[in-house]
Each structure stands twice: as structure tokens, then as C-alpha cells.
Design an enzyme around this catalytic site. Sequence first.
Site, mmCIF file in Angstrom:
data_model
loop_
_atom_site.group_PDB
_atom_site.id
_atom_site.type_symbol
_atom_site.label_atom_id
_atom_site.label_comp_id
_atom_site.label_asym_id
_atom_site.label_seq_id
_atom_site.Cartn_x
_atom_site.Cartn_y
_atom_site.Cartn_z
ATOM 1 N N ARG A 23 98.315 75.811 30.306
ATOM 2 C CA ARG A 23 99.153 76.452 31.315
ATOM 3 C C ARG A 23 100.199 77.341 30.635
ATOM 4 O O ARG A 23 100.498 77.181 29.451
ATOM 5 C CB ARG A 23 99.858 75.398 32.177
ATOM 6 N N LYS A 38 102.145 68.558 32.254
ATOM 7 C CA LYS A 38 102.901 68.099 33.411
ATOM 8 C C LYS A 38 103.212 66.611 33.283
ATOM 9 O O LYS A 38 102.438 65.864 32.693
ATOM 10 C CB LYS A 38 102.113 68.358 34.697
ATOM 11 N N HIS A 74 97.143 82.284 34.543
ATOM 12 C CA HIS A 74 96.339 81.222 35.149
ATOM 13 C C HIS A 74 94.885 81.666 35.343
ATOM 14 O O HIS A 74 93.982 80.817 35.380
ATOM 15 C CB HIS A 74 96.946 80.787 36.479
ATOM 16 N N ARG A 86 93.099 80.550 32.393
ATOM 17 C CA ARG A 86 92.851 79.105 32.468
ATOM 18 C C ARG A 86 91.612 78.832 33.332
ATOM 19 O O ARG A 86 90.753 78.032 32.965
ATOM 20 C CB ARG A 86 94.091 78.409 33.047
ATOM 21 N N HIS A 122 94.318 67.635 33.804
ATOM 22 C CA HIS A 122 94.403 67.274 35.217
ATOM 23 C C HIS A 122 94.607 65.768 35.366
ATOM 24 O O HIS A 122 94.034 64.981 34.610
ATOM 25 C CB HIS A 122 93.122 67.686 35.951
ATOM 26 N N TYR A 178 86.127 73.989 40.238
ATOM 27 C CA TYR A 178 85.370 74.911 39.391
ATOM 28 C C TYR A 178 83.868 74.804 39.610
ATOM 29 O O TYR A 178 83.128 75.724 39.256
ATOM 30 C CB TYR A 178 85.715 74.670 37.914
#
Length: 303
Positions: free
Chosen positions: A155, A179, A249, A252, A275, A284
Site C-alpha cells: 500500500r 494495517k 493502488h 497493487r 489482507h 481479484y
Amino acid sequence: MFLERFIQYIKFEKRYSPHTVSAYESDLDQFMLFLNNPDKAGVAPGQVIIHPNQISYHDIRDWMVELMGQKLTARSVNRKMATLRKYFKFLLQEGLITENPSSKIRSQKIPKTLPVVVEDARLTQMLDDNKIFADDFTGQRDKLIIEMLFGTGIRLAELLGIKDQDINDYEGTLKVLGKRNKERIIPINTELRILLGKYLELKKNQNFHNNSATLIVTSKGADAYPKLIYLIVQKYLSNISTQNKRSPHVLRHTFATSLLNSGADLNSIKELLGHANLSATQIYTHNSVERLKSIYKQAHPKA
């Protein structure tokens, strides 16, 4: 006072990234400006809302309506509502309010859209073209930014947080803080390792005054910032793509889609992307299905 306490909480206790903290702060500032707007119904001239107990569910709902009237996407509105939920939940836990006015707010339905990607073959061709990127520090830094975003799927905030010491050249890995402060190790390919070595040498030879330990820096040696990365990505992607969305992004998304199209399993892609659950990665698969449909239409005589 209340906003400051909340910002200190997410910055130092929750240890959110600077990018996330800035987004929360911006959302809350916008909300307070809306509440104290003299043109807003119910606000008397000179009235200033200071204490969060003065804020009602109707105030939040009115702001949501105004945001939707400004043609913000459902995703953007939901993000701002999530900020308010976090803020009022914190105030309730701290005993600073007696009731959470955001508890009844419902998220807007987000239409399903496929991740925007660029053609990986054209992207690879651009990165292999020695004429595109200058051989000086700035040119090699720009190339490194594109290579890292496309080659690792990290990210924007993760890219900005990487330090020089997070690169393990011997192991061929990169340490990333994602994150919720979750650390993960990502493998890096040989070409990226070579480029990293060249860039670090150029960076060292610049003799910057502040000698930042952050990997990606400006032409003056200061820590890179989000707008700079956006401008660099948009500049180079405009060479190979005419689509409106040319953000970090997108690279990504392209990383994940390329892996899936090449046979990588979904769980591995999930780990590489950082994730929290598989449902976020499954989007995806839709791109891959669309690609198969396109191939079928082009190749099958009955299509």
C-alpha cells in the site's frame, strides 16, 4: 479538547499510520465545520457546538445527506461515517458522552466494481526501457517507486513507512508494517534487489543534510509524502494507460491480478497483500473470470 484526545489515542495507543490519522482528523474537522455552519438549519447565529453531547443522530444524518448531495461516492461517505463511529465509541468508552449518536447510522450500499488494473506486459516493458527513467537519483527513485508498488503489492502508506534497514538483501525480503500494525515479510525479485542497491548508493552519495533513514525521500532528502507518490505514479502510468484512474493502488491491484492470472493460489496472495481475511482478496477472482470470458470470446468459434 475532545478531538485532540481522540487523535492522540489513535496516534499513540492504536498506532495508526500517519496517513490514516490525517484522514481521521480531516473527516472530523469537516464534520465540525458542518455542525457550526450558520446556514445549517437549527444553528442559531453565533452558536458553537463544543461538547459532543450536543451532537445528535440527526446531525450526523444531515451531514451524510449533504455529502451525498456533493456527489461523493458511497465508499467515501461510508469512510467518513466510520470515522464518526470510531470517534463517538472512543468518547463513550472514556465516559465523555452518555449516548452514542452514531449507533443508528447505516452504511450506504456500495456497488460492486472490478479493481482497476493496467496491462502488466506494458508495465513491464516500460520498466525495462532505459530511456523512460533518468539514470540520476530522481529518475532511479521514481523507477523504484513503480517497481516496488508493482513488484510487491504494498500500500501507499506501507511504502512511505519503509526504512533502509527493512530491506534484507541477503534473504531477498522486505519488512512491511501494514494495517493494524501487522508486520509482514514480502519476497522481492532479483531486479528489484539490484535496483534497491543502486538507489541506496545514489541516495548515500547525495549527502543529504538530514540523512533520513526512510527509504523513499524527496529530491532534497526529506521523507516522501503521499501527494509526491501519486504524482510520480500518474506521470509514468500516463505513458502506458489512458484510463482516468492511475493511482498507487492501481499497481497493487495489478500485482494481485497478475499473480492470480499466473496461477498463484488465493491464500498466498492474501498473505502478500496483508489482507485480514480472504473475502477482501476474492475480488481479484472477478478480474480473472472477466479475462477468461474475453479469451473465450476471441478464441472459440461458437462465442
